[in-house]
Design an enzyme around this catalytic site. Structure first.
Site, mmCIF file in Angstrom:
data_model
loop_
_atom_site.group_PDB
_atom_site.id
_atom_site.type_symbol
_atom_site.label_atom_id
_atom_site.label_comp_id
_atom_site.label_asym_id
_atom_site.label_seq_id
_atom_site.Cartn_x
_atom_site.Cartn_y
_atom_site.Cartn_z
ATOM 1 N N LYS A 63 0.835 -1.208 0.000
ATOM 2 C CA LYS A 63 0.000 0.000 0.000
ATOM 3 C C LYS A 63 0.867 1.255 0.000
ATOM 4 O O LYS A 63 0.590 2.210 -0.740
ATOM 5 C CB LYS A 63 -0.920 -0.018 1.221
ATOM 6 C CG LYS A 63 -1.964 -1.118 1.172
ATOM 7 C CD LYS A 63 -2.748 -1.201 2.468
ATOM 8 C CE LYS A 63 -3.756 -2.337 2.422
ATOM 9 N NZ LYS A 63 -4.513 -2.468 3.689
ATOM 10 N N CYS A 79 -0.260 0.840 6.120
ATOM 11 C CA CYS A 79 -0.645 0.047 7.293
ATOM 12 C C CYS A 79 -1.495 -1.141 6.875
ATOM 13 O O CYS A 79 -2.218 -1.085 5.881
ATOM 14 C CB CYS A 79 -1.456 0.893 8.275
ATOM 15 S SG CYS A 79 -0.736 2.465 8.735
ATOM 16 N N ASP A 80 -1.429 -2.185 7.667
ATOM 17 C CA ASP A 80 -2.355 -3.298 7.487
ATOM 18 C C ASP A 80 -2.432 -4.095 8.778
ATOM 19 O O ASP A 80 -1.512 -4.051 9.608
ATOM 20 C CB ASP A 80 -1.934 -4.215 6.336
ATOM 21 C CG ASP A 80 -3.110 -5.055 5.857
ATOM 22 O OD1 ASP A 80 -3.916 -4.539 5.059
ATOM 23 O OD2 ASP A 80 -3.249 -6.207 6.308
ATOM 24 N N GLN A 81 -3.532 -4.791 8.937
ATOM 25 C CA GLN A 81 -3.728 -5.637 10.120
ATOM 26 C C GLN A 81 -4.335 -6.955 9.679
ATOM 27 O O GLN A 81 -5.257 -6.984 8.859
ATOM 28 C CB GLN A 81 -4.652 -4.948 11.120
ATOM 29 C CG GLN A 81 -4.848 -5.735 12.418
ATOM 30 C CD GLN A 81 -5.837 -5.047 13.348
ATOM 31 O OE1 GLN A 81 -7.005 -4.883 13.019
ATOM 32 N NE2 GLN A 81 -5.359 -4.622 14.505
#
Length: 203
Positions: A63, A79-81
């Site tokens: 991203k 960001c990622d989760q």
């Protein structure tokens, strides 16, 4: 450490909670969500045997890179989760019944939330961090689960795991081990420390 190439900072995420956290921390930035095929990236990495932390980090990096390529000379935060249960990454459940079944599978046991942040500076990867939180769900009843979903739908439809700990979702849990900001999807303290060291935020 070298100075940042630009005063312009972009958050490559459409998450309102991430935006709120960074705004309240005093960071001046723009928001430009990155459009990527998360399911395809996740599936490819799982096929290669990648672990949940590596998947979260790669999604965050992808991203950040996507936005950085379109905006050279900027500092981009990706960001990622992901949610890991018994060593496997669970995809977001999009229907009411799918979320219900996912929560039933998590009920009474532990799972992990892995939150990754990757920073690009002038189209180059500069810094990355993955935070992990272990959460134990209490053995709540089917009756409570149904009422919980009725009250909180559709707000939880896009939430990893079908809950938001900053809302009623906190009642699903008995213990949480780790940084609360990681639960919200952003390793905030490590990121702020990096941005301060980098000179983006005042020391």
């Amino acid at each position: 450490m070298p100075e940042p190439t630009s005063d312009r900072v972009i958050l490559a995420s459409g998450s309102s909670i991430r935006r709120q956290l960074l705004t309240r921390a005093g960071l001046v930035f723009e928001t430009l969500p990155a459009r990527v095929d998360e399911d395809a990236i996740r599936a490819a990495m799982e096929a290669e045997g990648a672990g949940p932390g590596d998947i979260a980090e790669e999604l965050a990096a992808f991203k950040a890179k996507r936005v950085a390529e379109k905006h050279p000379g900027t500092l981009v935060i990706g960001c990622d989760q992901v949610l890991a249960h018994r060593g496997k990454v669970l995809a977001k459940a999009e229907t009411h019944e799918a979320v219900r079944q996912q929560l039933r599978s998590l009920r009474g046991g532990k799972h992990q939330l892995l939150s990754a942040v990757v920073v690009y500076d002038d189209m180059r990867p500069l810094w990355r961090h993955v935070g992990e939180v272990s959460l134990t769900m209490r053995p709540f009843s089917d009756h409570y689960l149904d009422e919980y979903l009725d009250r909180n739908w559709p707000a939880v439809r896009d939430a990893v795991g079908g809950y938001k700990l900053e809302e009623e979702g906190v009642r699903l849990f008995s213990t949480i081990e780790g940084d609360y900001f990681d639960v919200l999807g952003l390793p905030l303290l490590p990121l702020l420390t990096f941005l301060t060291t980098r000179g983006v935020l005042m020391a």
